[in-house]
Design a protein around this motif. Structure first.
Motif, mmCIF file in Angstrom:
data_model
loop_
_atom_site.group_PDB
_atom_site.id
_atom_site.type_symbol
_atom_site.label_atom_id
_atom_site.label_comp_id
_atom_site.label_asym_id
_atom_site.label_seq_id
_atom_site.Cartn_x
_atom_site.Cartn_y
_atom_site.Cartn_z
ATOM 1 N N ARG A 149 9.934 -8.843 -12.457
ATOM 2 C CA ARG A 149 11.224 -9.205 -11.882
ATOM 3 C C ARG A 149 11.429 -8.619 -10.490
ATOM 4 N N LYS A 150 11.043 -7.385 -10.284
ATOM 5 C CA LYS A 150 11.237 -6.741 -8.995
ATOM 6 C C LYS A 150 10.027 -7.008 -8.095
ATOM 7 N N LEU A 151 10.312 -7.482 -6.898
ATOM 8 C CA LEU A 151 9.237 -7.796 -5.966
ATOM 9 C C LEU A 151 8.477 -6.550 -5.546
ATOM 10 N N ALA A 152 9.157 -5.415 -5.443
ATOM 11 C CA ALA A 152 8.473 -4.173 -5.054
ATOM 12 C C ALA A 152 7.422 -3.793 -6.094
ATOM 13 N N ASP A 153 7.732 -3.966 -7.386
ATOM 14 C CA ASP A 153 6.751 -3.668 -8.437
ATOM 15 C C ASP A 153 5.602 -4.672 -8.405
ATOM 16 N N ALA A 154 5.909 -5.949 -8.191
ATOM 17 C CA ALA A 154 4.847 -6.953 -8.125
ATOM 18 C C ALA A 154 3.920 -6.706 -6.939
ATOM 19 N N LEU A 155 4.488 -6.281 -5.825
ATOM 20 C CA LEU A 155 3.674 -5.991 -4.654
ATOM 21 C C LEU A 155 2.776 -4.786 -4.896
ATOM 22 N N TRP A 156 3.293 -3.775 -5.596
ATOM 23 C CA TRP A 156 2.467 -2.603 -5.924
ATOM 24 C C TRP A 156 1.312 -2.991 -6.836
ATOM 25 N N ILE A 157 1.585 -3.853 -7.836
ATOM 26 C CA ILE A 157 0.517 -4.303 -8.738
ATOM 27 C C ILE A 157 -0.533 -5.094 -7.962
ATOM 28 N N ALA A 158 -0.083 -5.950 -7.049
ATOM 29 C CA ALA A 158 -1.032 -6.740 -6.268
ATOM 30 C C ALA A 158 -1.903 -5.858 -5.385
ATOM 31 N N GLU A 159 -1.326 -4.827 -4.790
ATOM 32 C CA GLU A 159 -2.107 -3.932 -3.942
ATOM 33 C C GLU A 159 -3.137 -3.152 -4.755
ATOM 34 N N GLU A 160 -2.750 -2.719 -5.941
ATOM 35 C CA GLU A 160 -3.708 -1.985 -6.770
ATOM 36 C C GLU A 160 -4.793 -2.897 -7.322
ATOM 37 N N ALA A 161 -4.422 -4.139 -7.668
ATOM 38 C CA ALA A 161 -5.408 -5.070 -8.208
ATOM 39 C C ALA A 161 -6.331 -5.614 -7.128
ATOM 40 N N ALA A 162 -5.850 -5.682 -5.889
ATOM 41 C CA ALA A 162 -6.662 -6.237 -4.806
ATOM 42 C C ALA A 162 -7.882 -5.385 -4.496
ATOM 43 N N LEU A 189 -2.561 -5.744 1.818
ATOM 44 C CA LEU A 189 -3.256 -6.657 0.907
ATOM 45 C C LEU A 189 -4.564 -7.153 1.532
ATOM 46 N N HIS A 190 -4.512 -7.489 2.798
ATOM 47 C CA HIS A 190 -5.704 -7.994 3.475
ATOM 48 C C HIS A 190 -6.791 -6.927 3.557
ATOM 49 N N ARG A 191 -6.426 -5.689 3.856
ATOM 50 C CA ARG A 191 -7.411 -4.627 3.979
ATOM 51 C C ARG A 191 -8.050 -4.291 2.629
ATOM 52 N N ARG A 192 -7.244 -4.263 1.577
ATOM 53 C CA ARG A 192 -7.803 -3.960 0.253
ATOM 54 C C ARG A 192 -8.664 -5.101 -0.264
ATOM 55 N N ALA A 193 -8.353 -6.335 0.106
ATOM 56 C CA ALA A 193 -9.232 -7.445 -0.246
ATOM 57 C C ALA A 193 -10.579 -7.309 0.447
ATOM 58 N N GLN A 194 -10.581 -6.839 1.688
ATOM 59 C CA GLN A 194 -11.834 -6.610 2.395
ATOM 60 C C GLN A 194 -12.647 -5.499 1.741
ATOM 61 N N ILE A 195 -11.980 -4.461 1.283
ATOM 62 C CA ILE A 195 -12.690 -3.341 0.661
ATOM 63 C C ILE A 195 -13.352 -3.771 -0.649
ATOM 64 N N ALA A 196 -12.628 -4.541 -1.457
ATOM 65 C CA ALA A 196 -13.162 -4.961 -2.757
ATOM 66 C C ALA A 196 -14.100 -6.153 -2.641
ATOM 67 N N GLY A 197 -14.026 -6.890 -1.537
ATOM 68 C CA GLY A 197 -14.861 -8.079 -1.404
ATOM 69 C C GLY A 197 -14.412 -9.217 -2.287
ATOM 70 N N ARG A 198 -13.105 -9.306 -2.540
ATOM 71 C CA ARG A 198 -12.543 -10.340 -3.401
ATOM 72 C C ARG A 198 -11.391 -11.029 -2.671
ATOM 73 N N PRO A 199 -11.168 -12.319 -2.934
ATOM 74 C CA PRO A 199 -10.065 -13.016 -2.251
ATOM 75 C C PRO A 199 -8.715 -12.679 -2.882
ATOM 76 N N VAL A 200 -7.702 -12.617 -2.042
ATOM 77 C CA VAL A 200 -6.317 -12.440 -2.472
ATOM 78 C C VAL A 200 -5.521 -13.601 -1.890
ATOM 79 N N PHE A 201 -4.790 -14.298 -2.740
ATOM 80 C CA PHE A 201 -4.017 -15.464 -2.326
ATOM 81 C C PHE A 201 -2.534 -15.159 -2.467
ATOM 82 N N LEU A 202 -1.802 -15.422 -1.398
ATOM 83 C CA LEU A 202 -0.357 -15.263 -1.385
ATOM 84 C C LEU A 202 0.247 -16.654 -1.514
#
Length: 329
Positions: A149-162, A189-202
């Motif tokens: 529900r909270k965008l701040a929590d969803a953004l934190w999950i996305a950053e950790e998963a990226a 999000l873009h930097r963590r996607a580069q580190i993991a070598g996986r795509p992140v879609f917004l």
């Protein structure tokens, strides 16, 4: 002699500073023309270099779109997929699910994480798990759905998963232009996607264009579907494969273009529809306009037959309920 050495050292120092700011290898700024170019990036975390990744692309299967994207969407970066209007949320999600199937095949069939923030799932609905296998090759266990529900929590999950290489891709679906999703958040999000070598879609619903760190932005809406193809030809009155109108709104190469793509669930790839294909959104050229077919036999009804046909029509009270206009109040 000393002056040229000092000038050369100054140039090298400037190159190192620019490379540090852009996060690229300093050697890329002075690679000879005869030497092969290595597309590498240096990734830093807390000011320290963590690892180097070779840039790769995730091909959609549509030749002209992949060429405009420079070979395809970046496989280790943030990509924006926009549904310009509220009614385009389903088309944008269908296009994103196709990219999820492509990413899963590329990364050893690892699971995909889909995060819905705020009212994203309330407006557009959840991904339909029983239909994913036939549509894009994702079984219900391959798609992890997270409703926050909270965008701040969803953004934190996305950053950790990226930053996890155990996932094939990460999707963050939001609605509108929230203030918290600014340039700094998308840069993380873009930097963590580069580190993991996986795509992140917004995936954004009803959002306007704004500055983000994503190298590419695609505007996706629904396109008219063509009739289903059979051995005897197109089947009249049927609905064929899902079609999408894709506009390249932002790219590093500054190339813009509009494409009509169809998703092939058997090949698990997008196919570009040609202007001469039936059902295309692009009108035919005036030089190749097809003449209208000859009219058939015209029948004239007598007034008595028209009145008899009118008596056979059901009254307003006999119409089904779903045929009545909806109340707007």
């Amino acid at each position: 002699m000393a002056t040229s050495a000092v000038a050369r050292e100054t140039i090298l120092s400037l190159r190192r500073t620019i490379a540090k700011i852009e996060g690229v290898l300093p050697e890329r700024l002075e690679t000879p023309a005869a030497a092969p170019m290595v597309a590498g990036v240096i990734l830093r975390e807390s000011g320290l270099a963590v690892k180097s990744k070779l840039s790769s692309t995730l091909r959609t299967g549509a030749e002209h779109l992949d060429a405009a994207l420079g070979g395809g969407l970046p496989d280790a970066a943030l990509t924006e997929i926009h549904g310009p209007d509220p009614r385009d949320a389903g088309a944008a999600a269908g296009f994103a699910l196709g990219m999820a199937g492509l990413a899963r095949r590329r990364h050893a069939e690892r699971p995909v994480l889909w995060i819905g923030a705020g009212e994203a799932f309330s407006e557009a609905g959840f991904p339909y798990a029983p239909g994913l296998l036939a549509f894009c090759g994702l079984s219900p266990g391959d798609l992890l759905v997270c409703d926050i529900r909270k965008l701040a929590d969803a953004l934190w999950i996305a950053e950790e998963a990226a930053r996890l290489s155990e996932l094939s891709a990460v999707f963050l679906e939001v609605r509108g232009n929230p203030r918290i999703l600014d340039l700094t958040a998308t840069r993380r999000l873009h930097r963590r996607a580069q580190i993991a070598g996986r795509p992140v879609f917004l995936l954004r619903q009803s959002a306007g264009a704004e500055p983000t760190a994503a190298p590419f932005r695609l505007l996706v809406s629904a396109a008219p579907a063509t009739p289903r193809s059979t051995v005897a030809g197109p089947l009249p009155g049927s609905i064929g494969q899902a079609a999408y109108a894709v506009t390249l709104d932002k790219s590093r190469s500054a190339l813009a273009g509009q494409f009509v793509l169809e998703w092939n669930p058997h090949e698990l790839a997008f196919q570009e529809r040609r202007p001469e294909d039936p059902g295309s959104m692009v009108p035919a050229s005036q030089r190749r306009a097809r003449p209208a077919s000859a009219s058939g036999t015209v029948l004239a009804f007598r007034p008595s037959e028209i009145q008899a046909a009118a008596r056979l029509q059901p009254s307003r009270e006999q119409h089904p309920a779903h045929r009545r206009p909806r109340r707007t109040g």
